[in-house]
Write a protein that holds these residues in place. Structure first.
Motif, mmCIF file in Angstrom:
data_model
loop_
_atom_site.group_PDB
_atom_site.id
_atom_site.type_symbol
_atom_site.label_atom_id
_atom_site.label_comp_id
_atom_site.label_asym_id
_atom_site.label_seq_id
_atom_site.Cartn_x
_atom_site.Cartn_y
_atom_site.Cartn_z
ATOM 1 N N PHE A 146 17.987 28.376 -21.740
ATOM 2 C CA PHE A 146 17.646 29.622 -21.030
ATOM 3 C C PHE A 146 18.241 29.560 -19.612
ATOM 4 C CE2 PHE A 146 13.833 26.978 -21.568
ATOM 5 C CZ PHE A 146 13.444 26.688 -20.275
ATOM 6 N N GLY A 178 5.413 28.951 -11.338
ATOM 7 C CA GLY A 178 5.064 29.841 -12.455
ATOM 8 C C GLY A 178 3.781 30.612 -12.195
ATOM 9 N N GLU A 180 2.127 31.045 -9.285
ATOM 10 C CA GLU A 180 2.170 31.888 -8.078
ATOM 11 C C GLU A 180 2.920 33.189 -8.372
ATOM 12 O OE1 GLU A 180 3.586 29.621 -4.678
ATOM 13 O OE2 GLU A 180 1.690 28.537 -4.495
ATOM 14 N N ALA A 197 4.795 24.098 -21.648
ATOM 15 C CA ALA A 197 5.011 23.082 -22.682
ATOM 16 C C ALA A 197 3.799 22.154 -22.837
ATOM 17 C CB ALA A 197 6.245 22.264 -22.338
ATOM 18 N N VAL A 259 10.741 25.765 -14.370
ATOM 19 C CA VAL A 259 10.458 24.504 -15.063
ATOM 20 C C VAL A 259 10.747 23.289 -14.182
ATOM 21 C CG1 VAL A 259 10.781 25.437 -17.390
ATOM 22 C CG2 VAL A 259 12.768 24.597 -16.119
ATOM 23 N N TYR A 341 -1.108 28.855 -4.171
ATOM 24 C CA TYR A 341 -1.587 29.990 -3.372
ATOM 25 C C TYR A 341 -1.841 31.272 -4.158
ATOM 26 C CZ TYR A 341 -0.399 26.863 0.443
ATOM 27 O OH TYR A 341 -0.351 25.781 1.285
HETATM 28 P P1 NAD Z 1 6.387 22.204 -11.599
HETATM 29 O O1 NAD Z 1 6.814 20.822 -11.902
HETATM 30 O O2 NAD Z 1 5.249 22.448 -10.696
HETATM 31 O O3 NAD Z 1 6.067 22.975 -12.951
HETATM 32 C C1 NAD Z 1 6.980 23.099 -13.997
HETATM 33 C C2 NAD Z 1 6.180 23.320 -15.259
HETATM 34 O O4 NAD Z 1 7.085 23.671 -16.297
HETATM 35 C C3 NAD Z 1 5.442 22.061 -15.721
HETATM 36 O O5 NAD Z 1 4.090 22.387 -15.929
HETATM 37 C C4 NAD Z 1 6.160 21.690 -17.018
HETATM 38 O O6 NAD Z 1 5.292 21.114 -17.959
HETATM 39 C C5 NAD Z 1 6.695 23.034 -17.491
HETATM 40 N N1 NAD Z 1 7.883 22.959 -18.309
HETATM 41 C C6 NAD Z 1 8.971 22.169 -18.147
HETATM 42 N N2 NAD Z 1 9.900 22.437 -19.104
HETATM 43 C C7 NAD Z 1 9.388 23.438 -19.872
HETATM 44 C C8 NAD Z 1 9.873 24.175 -21.006
HETATM 45 N N3 NAD Z 1 11.076 23.929 -21.515
HETATM 46 N N4 NAD Z 1 9.073 25.117 -21.553
HETATM 47 C C9 NAD Z 1 7.851 25.385 -21.011
HETATM 48 N N5 NAD Z 1 7.346 24.719 -19.943
HETATM 49 C C10 NAD Z 1 8.119 23.768 -19.377
HETATM 50 O O7 NAD Z 1 7.724 22.934 -11.073
HETATM 51 P P2 NAD Z 1 7.902 24.353 -10.388
HETATM 52 O O8 NAD Z 1 6.698 25.194 -10.584
HETATM 53 O O9 NAD Z 1 9.230 24.841 -10.848
HETATM 54 O O10 NAD Z 1 8.002 23.967 -8.856
HETATM 55 C C11 NAD Z 1 9.049 23.087 -8.393
HETATM 56 C C12 NAD Z 1 8.578 22.217 -7.268
HETATM 57 O O11 NAD Z 1 8.339 23.009 -6.125
HETATM 58 C C13 NAD Z 1 7.308 21.501 -7.621
HETATM 59 O O12 NAD Z 1 7.427 20.137 -7.303
HETATM 60 C C14 NAD Z 1 6.277 22.160 -6.770
HETATM 61 O O13 NAD Z 1 5.263 21.266 -6.339
HETATM 62 C C15 NAD Z 1 7.069 22.718 -5.601
HETATM 63 N N6 NAD Z 1 6.417 23.932 -5.134
HETATM 64 C C16 NAD Z 1 5.256 23.826 -4.452
HETATM 65 C C17 NAD Z 1 4.586 24.968 -4.066
HETATM 66 C C18 NAD Z 1 3.281 24.843 -3.341
HETATM 67 O O14 NAD Z 1 2.998 23.789 -2.812
HETATM 68 N N7 NAD Z 1 2.455 25.869 -3.316
HETATM 69 C C19 NAD Z 1 5.069 26.217 -4.394
HETATM 70 C C20 NAD Z 1 6.243 26.291 -5.115
HETATM 71 C C21 NAD Z 1 6.906 25.129 -5.476
#
Ligand code: NAD
Length: 455
Positions: A146, A178, A180, A197, A259, A341
């Motif tokens: 994707f 996702g 947020e 997943a 992801v 948030y």
């Molecule tokens: P994340 O690691 O928080 O979440 C990714 C999610 O996608 C996981 O739960 C994972 O199991 C799932 N996933 C992975 N591959 C998949 C697939 N093929 N099909 C379905 N689900 C799948 O990553 P993110 O949300 O993209 O955020 C990236 C980084 O940015 C993170 O480390 C996050 O902590 C940081 N971030 C933090 C904040 C905050 O502090 N509020 C906000 C945005 C981003």
């Protein structure tokens, strides 16, 4: 070749905060940035997201104001909402520009590339630096089945500022980004489906918190498929179809890929300097952020520590202080808070209940719902709870988890408490102001020793 004391590559929260501290310590930092000051956090992450969330919260409040006797006709203009987010970005960017000027920090716009162990080229200029900090951050992780095209399959980079909202969207990945984005889009009327997943959305949080957010999102009519994988995404006429490995097909207007993120090291020329990376591409460092090359450090999303702006800031400051010869204690990641948030918002620190049990710690759990908190009832913010995990015997706090309105601020009560090794008795003996949401933390502490008052 220009000789400098300290070269910082990247002006996100890791780099720009390190630069300010370095200037305070007399290290005369030079910062190289190829895009805008503030990095992902300010330009296409934390800040614009929080601006959109703030607007979503206002709209949510208007939608639900009748119960408080306030009547208004809810409506919104998405373009203006996006404008609000862009203004928040630009005001904060001006703030960093001001701080750079105030601290006499030299900013060089351009792409930095190592030419040797301590030499870095930026366009026409070549620097010979005594010390270098790499703070180049991360980028959206792209999955071939994707792949992001910026139109039908978007990433958070596009989701924050797109001019038109889709009627429906499938969010792949129920992690921080996702949920947020799901909150923002669904509040503004988009039909949202999350596909995660692992067994639940926000799987890295305490299981009761994940369960509560799932319940609240379902109330908002967000559809959630957890424990399933996306096999592929195909285009069918003007729609996108997300095909899951359980046979379910989800037809939507747009797909958001959230992801995870991967480290930004492309074009940095790490090989020219002999800087090692791990199997996932993160720069390898020791606990003092030293890379495999003496005098070269790395902080923030480009190393394998939590990808959080506040973590990057802390790592940057710690590194600069070491370079300046100060005694610095190692960063304690157990005391690194996580915040989400959306509404209800989520915040946590330390062990989840499951982690503490897996570690064989004998624990007690205290919990208190916001529905029994006076301020929460008065302000219609009764969703969620505070949960505290303690070592059974002395009541030492080893984890705290909050879901509900204000969670991301309320968590701060536990930060110095845990840093100082506080017990629930320390919380209980501290007079908490009334009426406040933070009385729920006091009650959770009381609950852990069977002394709850308001329940
Ligand atoms: P994340 O690691 O928080 O979440 C990714 C999610 O996608 C996981 O739960 C994972 O199991 C799932 N996933 C992975 N591959 C998949 C697939 N093929 N099909 C379905 N689900 C799948 O990553 P993110 O949300 O993209 O955020 C990236 C980084 O940015 C993170 O480390 C996050 O902590 C940081 N971030 C933090 C904040 C905050 O502090 N509020 C906000 C945005 C981003």
């Amino acid at each position: 070749m220009e000789k400098v004391k300290l070269l910082i590559i990247g002006a996100g929260p890791g780099g720009y905060v390190a630069a300010i501290r370095a200037a305070q310590l007399g290290l005369d930092p030079v910062v190289v940035e190829r895009l805008d000051l503030g990095g992902t956090c300010l330009n296409k992450g934390c800040i614009p997201t929080k601006a959109l969330i703030a607007a979503a919260e206002v709209y949510d409040a208007v939608l639900n104001s009748k119960t408080m006797g306030v009547f208004c006709e809810p409506s919104f203009d998405w373009i203006k909402v996006v404008e609000h987010a862009k203004n928040a970005v630009s005001k904060n960017r001006k703030g960093i520009q001001f701080l750079f000027k105030k601290n006499k920090i030299r900013l060089v716009n351009g792409v930095a590339e190592f030419t040797g162990t301590k030499t870095v080229r930026v366009g026409e200029i070549e620097f010979d630096a005594q010390n270098i900090i790499i703070a180049t951050g991360s980028k959206v992780k792209d999955i071939p089945v994707f792949a992001v095209d910026g139109e039908k399959i978007i990433s958070s980079d596009h989701a924050l500022f797109q001019e038109k909202l889709p009627e429906s969207i499938a969010v792949i990945g129920g992690g921080v980004i996702g949920v947020e984005m799901a909150y923002i889009y669904s509040t503004f009327g988009v039909n949202v489906t999350i596909i995660e997943a692992l067994e639940t959305i926000i799987p890295f949080e305490d299981h009761e918190v994940s369960k509560e957010l799932t319940k609240e999102f379902k109330k908002k009519k967000i559809k959630i498929y957890a424990g399933v994988c996306v096999e592929k995404v195909v285009k069918r006429d003007s729609k996108m179809v997300v095909i899951l490995n359980n046979g379910v097909e989800i037809e939507v207007d747009q797909v958001l890929s959230s992801v995870g993120r991967s480290p930004n090291t492309d074009g940095l020329g790490l090989d020219n300097a002999g800087i090692e990376t791990d199997e996932r591409g993160f720069i390898r460092t020791d606990s003092c952020f030293r890379t495999s090359v003496e005098g070269v450090y790395a902080v923030g999303d480009v190393i394998a520590t939590p990808m959080l702006a506040h973590t990057a800031e802390h790592e940057g400051i710690s590194t600069v202080e070491q370079i300046a010869g100060k005694d610095v204690s190692p960063v304690d990641y157990h005391l690194n808070p996580g915040c989400i948030y959306c509404q209800p918002s989520v915040a946590s620190i330390g062990y989840s209940e499951r982690e503490a049990v897996e570690k064989g710690i004998e624990i007690k759990v205290g919990k208190f719902p916001f529905s029994a908190n006076g301020k929460a009832v008065a302000s219609n913010h009764t969703t969620g709870f505070v949960k505290v995990i303690t070592e059974a015997e002395a009541g030492k706090i080893i984890g705290a988890h909050i879901i509900g309105y204000g969670a991301t601020d309320l968590i701060s009560e536990f930060l110095p408490a845990m840093k100082l090794g506080a017990t629930v008795h320390d919380i209980i003996e501290s007079i908490h102001p009334h009426p406040t949401l933070c009385e729920a933390t006091l009650e959770a502490a009381l609950n852990s020793i069977g002394r709850t008052i308001h329940m």
